[in-house]
Design a protein around this motif. Structure first.
Motif, PDB file in Angstrom:
ATOM      1  N   TYR A  76       0.834  -1.211   0.000  1.00 53.23           N
ATOM      2  CA  TYR A  76       0.000   0.000   0.000  1.00 53.23           C
ATOM      3  C   TYR A  76       0.865   1.256   0.000  1.00 53.23           C
ATOM      4  CZ  TYR A  76      -4.047   2.924   0.991  1.00 53.23           C
ATOM      5  OH  TYR A  76      -5.038   3.871   0.900  1.00 53.23           O
ATOM      6  N   LEU A  77       1.917   1.246   0.828  1.00 50.43           N
ATOM      7  CA  LEU A  77       2.796   2.415   0.903  1.00 50.43           C
ATOM      8  C   LEU A  77       3.567   2.645  -0.401  1.00 50.43           C
ATOM      9  CD1 LEU A  77       4.273   2.339   4.517  1.00 50.43           C
ATOM     10  CD2 LEU A  77       3.180   4.291   3.410  1.00 50.43           C
ATOM     11  N   ARG A 122      -3.836  12.078  13.878  1.00 50.51           N
ATOM     12  CA  ARG A 122      -3.982  10.688  13.408  1.00 50.51           C
ATOM     13  C   ARG A 122      -2.665   9.936  13.583  1.00 50.51           C
ATOM     14  NH1 ARG A 122      -6.213  11.873   9.048  1.00 50.51           N
ATOM     15  NH2 ARG A 122      -8.330  11.204   9.554  1.00 50.51           N
ATOM     16  N   MET A 123      -1.556  10.579  13.231  1.00 45.58           N
ATOM     17  CA  MET A 123      -0.241   9.958  13.384  1.00 45.58           C
ATOM     18  C   MET A 123       0.054   9.672  14.857  1.00 45.58           C
ATOM     19  SD  MET A 123       3.500  11.423  12.207  1.00 45.58           S
ATOM     20  CE  MET A 123       3.002  11.526  10.479  1.00 45.58           C
ATOM     21  N   TYR A 124      -0.256  10.648  15.710  1.00 43.01           N
ATOM     22  CA  TYR A 124      -0.001  10.470  17.148  1.00 43.01           C
ATOM     23  C   TYR A 124      -0.800   9.294  17.705  1.00 43.01           C
ATOM     24  CZ  TYR A 124      -0.796  11.086  22.120  1.00 43.01           C
ATOM     25  OH  TYR A 124      -0.947  10.864  23.458  1.00 43.01           O
ATOM     26  N   LYS A 125      -2.071   9.201  17.325  1.00 45.40           N
ATOM     27  CA  LYS A 125      -2.925   8.132  17.866  1.00 45.40           C
ATOM     28  C   LYS A 125      -2.414   6.761  17.432  1.00 45.40           C
ATOM     29  CE  LYS A 125      -7.248  10.662  18.489  1.00 45.40           C
ATOM     30  NZ  LYS A 125      -8.664  10.818  18.054  1.00 45.40           N
ATOM     31  N   LEU A 126      -1.940   6.678  16.190  1.00 49.25           N
ATOM     32  CA  LEU A 126      -1.398   5.404  15.726  1.00 49.25           C
ATOM     33  C   LEU A 126      -0.105   5.062  16.459  1.00 49.25           C
ATOM     34  CD1 LEU A 126      -1.999   5.683  11.871  1.00 49.25           C
ATOM     35  CD2 LEU A 126      -3.121   4.101  13.441  1.00 49.25           C
ATOM     36  N   ASN A 152       0.412   7.738  -0.438  1.00 49.93           N
ATOM     37  CA  ASN A 152       1.177   8.580   0.487  1.00 49.93           C
ATOM     38  C   ASN A 152       0.931   8.164   1.928  1.00 49.93           C
ATOM     39  OD1 ASN A 152      -1.218   9.899   1.477  1.00 49.93           O
ATOM     40  ND2 ASN A 152      -1.209  11.178  -0.358  1.00 49.93           N
ATOM     41  N   VAL A 153       1.712   8.744   2.836  1.00 48.42           N
ATOM     42  CA  VAL A 153       1.673   8.343   4.244  1.00 48.42           C
ATOM     43  C   VAL A 153       0.329   8.686   4.884  1.00 48.42           C
ATOM     44  CG1 VAL A 153       2.693   8.741   6.523  1.00 48.42           C
ATOM     45  CG2 VAL A 153       4.169   8.477   4.531  1.00 48.42           C
ATOM     46  N   VAL A 154      -0.245   9.836   4.530  1.00 41.92           N
ATOM     47  CA  VAL A 154      -1.537  10.226   5.122  1.00 41.92           C
ATOM     48  C   VAL A 154      -2.613   9.213   4.768  1.00 41.92           C
ATOM     49  CG1 VAL A 154      -3.354  11.971   5.112  1.00 41.92           C
ATOM     50  CG2 VAL A 154      -0.955  12.679   5.195  1.00 41.92           C
ATOM     51  N   GLU A 207       8.611   6.070   8.059  1.00 44.51           N
ATOM     52  CA  GLU A 207       7.886   6.781   7.005  1.00 44.51           C
ATOM     53  C   GLU A 207       7.000   7.876   7.598  1.00 44.51           C
ATOM     54  OE1 GLU A 207       8.355   3.504   7.169  1.00 44.51           O
ATOM     55  OE2 GLU A 207       8.161   2.522   5.214  1.00 44.51           O
ATOM     56  N   MET A 208       6.422   7.579   8.772  1.00 42.41           N
ATOM     57  CA  MET A 208       5.584   8.586   9.439  1.00 42.41           C
ATOM     58  C   MET A 208       6.435   9.741   9.958  1.00 42.41           C
ATOM     59  SD  MET A 208       2.749   6.357  11.521  1.00 42.41           S
ATOM     60  CE  MET A 208       2.178   4.770  10.917  1.00 42.41           C
ATOM     61  N   TYR A 209       7.607   9.426  10.513  1.00 39.59           N
ATOM     62  CA  TYR A 209       8.484  10.495  11.002  1.00 39.59           C
ATOM     63  C   TYR A 209       8.856  11.446   9.861  1.00 39.59           C
ATOM     64  CZ  TYR A 209       9.242   7.290  14.967  1.00 39.59           C
ATOM     65  OH  TYR A 209       9.079   6.464  16.032  1.00 39.59           O
TER      66      TYR A 209
END
Length: 763
Positions: free
Chosen positions: A236-237, A306-310, A241-243, A287-289
């Motif tokens: 998928y990645l 969203r990133m923080y919650k994950l 994109n990351v979002v 990838e998120m960083y």
């Protein structure tokens, strides 16, 4: 099935009688259920056999004899053995239909078999309650109640020979469901639940046991889940994109949790969640960083949240994110402050202003803090990691930026600029429109981040002293509220001197009333405000340059003041701070019929003008001798009067004008002194006094801390002592060079002595 019950002594007849009923109970007859009559006949036949067979002996005579002795031997072994053989054969004879999978066959037959096993358990109730319990209490671990026996036989004859195909088909069905294909979820949940029922501990039937479930299903299921999501996430990645990937993760995790609640045991859920987190989040945290800084720049709060919650699902992945936030804030803050400095330097170069405005600088620091504080609240849910990152970043850029440290190793200017910022909104002369965004709450935001709070305290106290002595403060309530907030953020000791300053002002007002009352009948100065300031609390120093002569017009007032004060406080010595004094005097130097002028003057100017009450012309030396003080001070204050042509200078002669020409009736001559070189010298001297006072205060603190620590520890290593002193210092950052100097002083004074790499306390 015959309705005539068999002879209770005949095992074969009894089994032949009940077997057709067991067929119906277990669903061998095309799932046709057993009738109530058939059920009761089976129960009665088993009961009769077990009860009557339990009597010792087999002949009628022996039965009668045993009846008299009331002696029984529990029976059940023969019929239990037949039941065992029957169950094995029954399960082996179960056949799946041509059009169904093994999983469908397994679930269909398991569901019917377990229902029948419960009814069959009731048929053999008497045997369960007596013979089975007796055998198990005697240590027979291979004997079970009929329901448990049925499950064990199913496990041995149906599950174990076919467990691989069964588990594979379960996992295939789960994968089809993950691929959003329509599946019969009952097949998944029922088959997995059967593994829980089959996990029987034959040593202790009451003990919870998941051995079959764990060994046969849990591990393969977790491995399959890891493999599935490692593959899906990477693919998928590669195309999104990351979002979008984070949105996909949210959906997938929600689906998996909902799905797992229908068939997973609690034992598996923690491991299952860890697998999801590792495969989808931890393995792709980098990838998120990389995307995080882009989202920050674009202020995409929702996606950051969203990133923080994950990532918060894997707590250790939050540390790099918090570190990235801290570094980003530092860079952004430095960039913004550099822009302010460039703009300020250009305005100074163009002559628009003399120095950077504290309001602009401090407000920008506050806006940076507020900007990222909102992000921490909205995106990071006030997580302590990110609050700490924000605090660390703020503490860094507040104390280390191009404005705070214009030169290497120079004292940080932020404490001084913060004190001046407070001075602006606390002054009565400030316009409301100019200070609309300035308040004590904003002051406290920056105050908590400055390292050298003692420097702020000293600068703030000096500005407070000026506001109090000159009467330029907006309100006493506002001043005291700020001091109260400083006290709450730091300590009572931090604001002790400031609090004492207010006490002195109130005591001075009481003294003023008493002196005025005593002077009521005297022809002398009536309007005056004496301020008795404790030397230990106020930041004023006695200047020999201002050793003025008190004119005769003030002699009675001054003597009365000394007399009243001495009567209240014996043994105290009054010293006059003429360099901080101010006066207003009426000057009848206007045209006839016009109101008198009001001149605002310094103490030196006041003495100069009073001298002209006695004669109109003096030589410079004569006037200087009459006024007193050092000549350069006298000339500096005199120049403001001659500059504005209140006094005419003719060679060595000085003459007061008979008629002063000014459009204003109120004229301030004090402000003109500020532009002289004298003021610059005084400012430099004051700055030196401030620095010396701060250094002396720090030295005393360090000495006290070291002695206190050494007295408690007796012996301590150099680094350990330094670290403990640092922990105790909350008002300034301890520098190693200052620490070493204080240690050397204490060694010289014989409080401590060196001991290898550390120090020893000398009692």
């Amino acid at each position: 099935m015959s309705s005539t019950l068999p002879a209770f002594t005949d095992l074969n007849a009894t089994w032949t009688f009940i077997q057709p009923g067991l067929e119906f109970i277990l669903g061998a007859q095309n799932d046709q259920g057993v009738t109530s009559t058939m059920y009761m006949n089976c129960y009665t036949a088993v009961y009769n056999y077990c009860v009557n067979k339990s009597r010792r002996g087999s002949t009628p005579q022996s039965i009668a004899s045993n009846t008299e002795n009331n002696s029984y031997s529990l029976a059940g072994a023969e019929i239990y053995s037949k039941l065992e053989l029957y169950l094995v054969q029954f399960i082996k004879n179960l056949k799946k239909q041509p059009n169904e999978s093994f999983l469908e066959f397994y679930v269909r037959k398991w569901t019917r078999f377990t229902i029948g096993a419960v009814y069959m358990n009731n048929v053999f109730d008497y045997m369960n309650r007596y013979w089975v319990q007796k055998e198990r209490s005697d240590g027979r671990k291979d004997v079970f109640d009929v329901n448990t026996l049925s499950l064990i036989k199913w496990r041995n004859e149906m599950f174990q020979p076919n467990h691989e195909i069964l588990i594979n088909q379960i996992l295939e069905l789960i994968e089809r469901q993950r691929n959003h294909l329509i599946v019969d979820t009952n097949l998944i949940s029922t088959s997995i639940k059967s593994l829980v029922f089959l996990s029987i501990d034959i040593q202790d039937l009451k003990k919870p046991n998941l051995i079959i479930y764990v060994n046969s299903f849990e591990k393969p299921f977790l491995d399959a889940t890891m493999a599935y999501y490692l593959k899906e996430s990477s693919e998928y990645l590669a195309h999104h994109n990351v979002v979008d990937y984070m949105k996909k993760c949210e959906t997938r995790i929600a689906e998996e949790i909902s799905r797992s609640n229908t068939f997973l045991e609690d034992h598996s859920k923690k491991s299952f969640i860890n697998i999801l987190n590792k495969s989808m989040i931890e393995n792709h945290a980098n990838e998120m960083y990389d995307q995080f800084l882009i989202l920050l720049q674009q202020n995409q709060i929702e996606d950051i949240q969203r990133m923080y919650k994950l990532l918060s699902r894997v707590p250790k992945t939050l540390d790099p994110l918090a570190n990235a936030l801290e570094e980003y804030i530092k860079r952004e803050a430095n960039s913004v402050i550099e822009e302010i400095q460039k703009q300020s330097e250009q305005e100074i170069k163009d002559g628009k202003k003399k120095a950077i405005e504290p309001k602009i600088y401090i407000n920008k620091l506050i806006s940076i803090y507020n900007q990222f504080n909102d992000i921490v609240i909205q995106a990071f849910n006030k997580d302590t990691k990110f609050i700490r990152s924000l605090d660390n970043a703020c503490r860094y850029f507040v104390n280390n930026n191009c404005i705070a440290l214009p030169k290497p190793r120079s004292p940080c200017k932020t404490p001084e600029l913060l004190a001046k910022y407070a001075d602006v909104f606390l002054k009565s002369s400030s316009k409301d429109s100019d200070i609309v965004d300035m308040n004590s709450d904003n002051l406290m935001i920056i105050f908590k981040f400055i390292n050298d709070k003692d420097e702020f305290e000293e600068a703030y106290r000096r500005l407070l002293a000026r506001r109090l002595t000159l009467g330029t403060f907006k309100s006493e309530e506002l001043e005291e509220s700020v001091i109260h907030k400083l006290q709450e953020e730091n300590s009572i000791e931090f604001t002790t001197k400031m609090t004492k300053m207010f006490s002195d002002m109130k005591a001075s007002e009481d003294l003023k009333l008493k002196v005025k009352s005593k002077l009521a009948n005297e022809q002398t100065v009536k309007e005056f405000t004496p301020m008795i300031l404790a030397q230990a609390s106020w930041p004023f120093t006695l200047s020999k340059s201002f050793d003025l002569n008190i004119p005769e017009e003030l002699q009675i007032t001054v003597n009365t003041l000394k007399e009243v004060y001495s009567s209240q406080h014996q043994g105290r010595q009054l010293k006059f701070l003429f360099n901080h004094g101010r006066a207003e005097l009426k000057a009848n130097l206007s045209k006839k019929g016009k109101p008198a002028f009001t001149f605002s003057v310094s103490s030196v100017q006041f003495m100069i003008l009073l001298a002209f009450n006695h004669k109109a012309t003096y030589t410079i030396d004569e006037l200087h001798n009459k006024v007193g003080g050092e000549k350069h001070v006298f000339l500096a204050h005199l120049s403001a009067l001659t500059k504005h042509k209140l006094i005419i200078e003719d060679g060595e002669n000085l003459t007061i004008v008979e008629e002063y020409k000014s459009k204003k009736l109120k004229v301030n001559f004090v402000s003109s002194v500020k532009s002289t070189s004298l003021n610059k010298d005084e400012e430099e001297e004051e700055n030196n006094d401030i620095r010396n006072e701060i250094n002396e205060s720090r030295k005393q603190f360090l000495q006290a801390s070291i002695v206190r620590i050494m007295k408690s520890r007796k012996n301590i290593a150099h680094n350990s002592l330094f670290n403990e002193v640092q922990l105790q210092s909350v008002n300034f950052e301890v520098k190693i060079i200052d620490f070493k100097k204080v240690v050397d002083d204490l060694i010289e004074k014989e409080y401590i002595r060196r001991d290898g790499n550390g120090y020893e306390y000398i009692a």
